[in-house]
Design an enzyme around this catalytic site. Sequence first.
Site, PDB file in Angstrom:
ATOM      1  N   MET F   1       0.787  -1.224   0.000  1.00  7.24           N
ATOM      2  CA  MET F   1       0.000   0.000   0.000  1.00  7.24           C
ATOM      3  C   MET F   1       0.816   1.270   0.000  1.00  7.24           C
ATOM      4  SD  MET F   1       0.051   1.674   3.135  1.00  7.24           S
ATOM      5  CE  MET F   1       0.178   0.137   4.012  1.00  7.24           C
ATOM      6  N   PRO F   2       2.050   1.265   0.503  1.00  6.83           N
ATOM      7  CA  PRO F   2       2.694   2.564   0.235  1.00  6.83           C
ATOM      8  C   PRO F   2       2.779   2.794  -1.277  1.00  6.83           C
ATOM      9  CG  PRO F   2       4.233   1.091   1.379  1.00  6.83           C
ATOM     10  CD  PRO F   2       2.945   0.364   1.248  1.00  6.83           C
ATOM     11  N   ILE F   3       2.344   3.971  -1.687  1.00 12.15           N
ATOM     12  CA  ILE F   3       2.426   4.368  -3.088  1.00 12.15           C
ATOM     13  C   ILE F   3       3.429   5.511  -3.139  1.00 12.15           C
ATOM     14  CG2 ILE F   3       1.163   5.302  -5.063  1.00 12.15           C
ATOM     15  CD1 ILE F   3      -1.376   4.018  -3.821  1.00 12.15           C
ATOM     16  N   GLN F  40       4.241   0.102  -4.275  1.00 12.78           N
ATOM     17  CA  GLN F  40       4.170   0.560  -5.660  1.00 12.78           C
ATOM     18  C   GLN F  40       5.019   1.817  -5.830  1.00 12.78           C
ATOM     19  OE1 GLN F  40      -0.243   0.241  -6.796  1.00 12.78           O
ATOM     20  NE2 GLN F  40       0.062   0.018  -4.617  1.00 12.78           N
TER      21      GLN F  40
END
Lengths: 62, 62, 62, 62, 62, 62
Positions: F1-3, F40
């Site tokens: 989830m870190p983008i 991502q």
Amino acid sequence: MPIVTIELLEGRNIEQKREIAKKITEVFTEVIKVNPETVQIIFHNMKKEDYALGGKLFIDKA
Amino acid sequence: MPIVTIELLEGRNIEQKREIAKKITEVFTEVIKVNPETVQIIFHNMKKEDYALGGKLFIDKA
Amino acid sequence: MPIVTIELLEGRNIEQKREIAKKITEVFTEVIKVNPETVQIIFHNMKKEDYALGGKLFIDKA
Amino acid sequence: MPIVTIELLEGRNIEQKREIAKKITEVFTEVIKVNPETVQIIFHNMKKEDYALGGKLFIDKA
Amino acid sequence: MPIVTIELLEGRNIEQKREIAKKITEVFTEVIKVNPETVQIIFHNMKKEDYALGGKLFIDKA
Amino acid sequence: MPIVTIELLEGRNIEQKREIAKKITEVFTEVIKVNPETVQIIFHNMKKEDYALGGKLFIDKA
């Protein structure tokens, strides 16, 4: 000059952000030889009601 | 149509944002002749723990 | 430290970007007294097929 | 993989975000046939003092 | 006023973008009753060398 | 989830992006114990006429 924006769920503490900022800066100085003083990192902390995956808000995930 | 996003450290007051919004809109109407009603400005206010330069969070700078 | 991202339709020339960058930097040094060397501006140039208003791509507007 | 960031004025409730997330995900699965589990949506909730149109902050609009 | 930025892999054609823009605009008019003329959509088209998942660029995925 | 979105000057080759993506993903799995498959990374490659520092486009720097 790399400007790195990180969207992540809220709840990370300052110690974790400190470590992430330090290590990501090192990645850029190693791989593209930039001056570390030009590396900038911005954290955007998302609430669980503000992030959805697969059509579902995180606040609704079990 | 220019959409302008401004990441800046929190602590700016409304009067400063008002002036920034007004003057940046003037820059676009002067330089590229757009209708001022199409100029949009968004402020993202960063906490000092959410911005790092040189591998160091701002909260850790003296 | 203000990091300013500008989404605008492609077709602006370098002279216009030069002037926008100069003048927006002045806005920040005047209004919030930052060091001009910390003001950063990024242009994202959108194609007319990559921007929609009112549900319609710009490429489809008369 | 589409990553959709939505800047909107604060004040939308969870039910509205839930519906927006569900429906936008459906748009992508219908139109570009992606796996819904790859569609991500991020809401950025702007205060009325953080959004300007036509050179005027929303907090100053009647 | 919702400003929607969509990061997606390049290769979508104009007809697909047209349909996405139309349908996402409808989602906002239905769910939060905004004037469709205020809904803006921006596409950022990523090359396969500019998007990574799981530590791997898309250009390196089989 | 870190983008993670990275704005950097164009000219980095695929090998450098590959290494940056791999190492930044490792930073997140180490520091916040996320599944690497959720990390991502998006590169935005800026032309020298699209980035300004200190009121000056990079294309104008000696």
